[in-house]
Design a protein around this motif. Structure first.
Motif, short mmCIF file in Angstrom:
data_model
loop_
_atom_site.label_atom_id
_atom_site.label_comp_id
_atom_site.label_asym_id
_atom_site.label_seq_id
_atom_site.Cartn_x
_atom_site.Cartn_y
_atom_site.Cartn_z
N UNK A 1 0.81 -1.22 0.00
CA UNK A 1 0.00 0.00 0.00
C UNK A 1 0.84 1.27 0.00
N UNK A 2 1.92 1.31 0.78
CA UNK A 2 2.74 2.52 0.86
C UNK A 2 3.45 2.81 -0.46
N UNK A 3 4.00 1.77 -1.06
CA UNK A 3 4.64 1.93 -2.37
C UNK A 3 3.62 2.37 -3.41
N UNK A 4 2.44 1.78 -3.34
CA UNK A 4 1.38 2.12 -4.29
C UNK A 4 0.99 3.59 -4.15
N UNK A 5 0.95 4.10 -2.94
CA UNK A 5 0.59 5.50 -2.71
C UNK A 5 1.61 6.44 -3.34
N UNK A 6 2.89 6.11 -3.21
CA UNK A 6 3.95 6.95 -3.79
C UNK A 6 3.87 6.91 -5.32
N UNK A 7 3.74 5.70 -5.86
CA UNK A 7 3.68 5.57 -7.33
C UNK A 7 2.42 6.21 -7.89
N UNK A 8 1.33 6.16 -7.15
CA UNK A 8 0.09 6.76 -7.62
C UNK A 8 0.26 8.27 -7.81
N UNK A 9 0.92 8.91 -6.86
CA UNK A 9 1.17 10.35 -6.99
C UNK A 9 2.02 10.66 -8.21
N UNK A 10 3.04 9.81 -8.45
CA UNK A 10 3.91 10.00 -9.61
C UNK A 10 3.14 9.78 -10.91
N UNK A 11 2.32 8.75 -10.93
CA UNK A 11 1.55 8.44 -12.14
C UNK A 11 0.53 9.53 -12.46
N UNK A 12 -0.13 10.05 -11.42
CA UNK A 12 -1.11 11.11 -11.62
C UNK A 12 -0.44 12.39 -12.10
N UNK A 13 0.74 12.68 -11.58
CA UNK A 13 1.49 13.86 -12.01
C UNK A 13 1.92 13.71 -13.46
N UNK A 14 2.35 12.53 -13.83
CA UNK A 14 2.82 12.30 -15.20
C UNK A 14 1.68 12.35 -16.20
N UNK A 15 0.48 12.03 -15.76
CA UNK A 15 -0.66 12.02 -16.69
C UNK A 15 -1.28 13.38 -16.89
N UNK A 16 -0.90 14.37 -16.06
CA UNK A 16 -1.44 15.73 -16.19
C UNK A 16 -0.63 16.55 -17.21
#
Length: 259
Positions: free
Chosen positions: A244-259
């Motif tokens: 879950x913790x790794x997923x939270x970090x990667x989610x922020x990165x993925x959302x930033x990259x998709x904007x």
């Protein structure tokens, strides 16, 4: 309103007489139709009795053949496969619990055989229709995956041949194919297998693990939408998982990259 006629009843009017005659006529027509249908059925049976007889005999022969094949071929073959598989399966289990060169040596013994018994490769080839042969496909695939090097395609082939029948072993096999595909730089294909592995038997251990692997593979290919979907699912459904913790970090990165 529905009516019935008492025994010996005589119609009082011409209209009642006509109604009763119509009912009697209709009843006669129905019975006549039934008689004609029964006659046609009997006629068809009489004309086709040989075909019917041969069909019944054929069904009985097929049923007997299936029973005989199961009793005298499949059963003994399964017993033979089980007896032959003992040593190979033992080598594989030892390899799983070993490390380094000893592990590689044991995986090779499991694959090729030893002490006068078949290895996993021979079991898979000679007993493909048995449970032992099916398990041999799984173990051979995992053995090749762990040996690495030039063995990744073999790992994919054997794990693909394995039939997990919706069990947790099927999830392991699909994830193993994903791992092998990652090693040969086919991350896009790996995403599919990781995501399939995650949903074979949804649970708190393998599902978030494989969802995370699928997300990481998707990020490598630039597929941010799939990565975000996987990561959000971990965050929403498996917030207590180790991933879950790794997923939270990667989610922020993925959302930033998709904007």
């Amino acid at each position: 309103m529905a009516t019935y006629n008492k025994r010996g009843y005589k119609p009082k009017t011409q209209k009642e007489k006509e109604v009763i005659e119509d009912q009697e006529s209709t009843t006669a027509e129905i019975f006549e139709s039934l008689d004609e249908g029964a006659g046609r059925t009997e006629e068809w049976v009489a004309k086709n009795q040989n075909v019917i007889l041969y069909t019944v005999i054929a069904i009985a022969v097929i049923a007997a053949a299936i029973w005989a094949y199961t009793a005298f071929v499949v059963g003994p073959k399964a017993d033979e496969a089980l007896e032959e598989s003992t040593q190979a399966f033992s080598f594989y289990e030892q390899a799983v619990n070993a490390t380094g060169e000893e592990q590689d040596s044991l995986y090779n013994l499991a694959l090729e055989g030893g002490e006068g018994k078949y290895g996993l490769l021979q079991l898979a080839e000679n007993y493909g229709g048995t449970d032992a042969g099916n398990i041999a496909n799984y173990q051979a695939g995992m053995a090749y995956l762990n040996l690495g090097g030039t063995n990744y395609q073999k790992a994919i082939d054997y794990l693909t041949a394995y039939d997990g029948d919706g069990s947790i072993m099927e999830a392991y096999a699909k994830a193993g194919i994903g791992d092998a595909l990652m090693q040969v730089d086919q991350a896009e294909d790996a995403v599919k297998y990781y995501n399939e592995a995650a949903d074979v038997v949804p649970n708190d251990f393998t599902t978030p693990k494989y969802l995370l692997k699928g997300a990481q593979a998707a990020l490598l290919t630039g597929d941010n939408s799939t990565a975000i979907k996987n990561l959000e699912r971990i965050e929403e459904e498996y917030e207590s998982a180790a991933e879950a913790q790794t997923a939270k970090i990667l989610l922020g990165q993925a959302q930033a990259a998709s904007n």
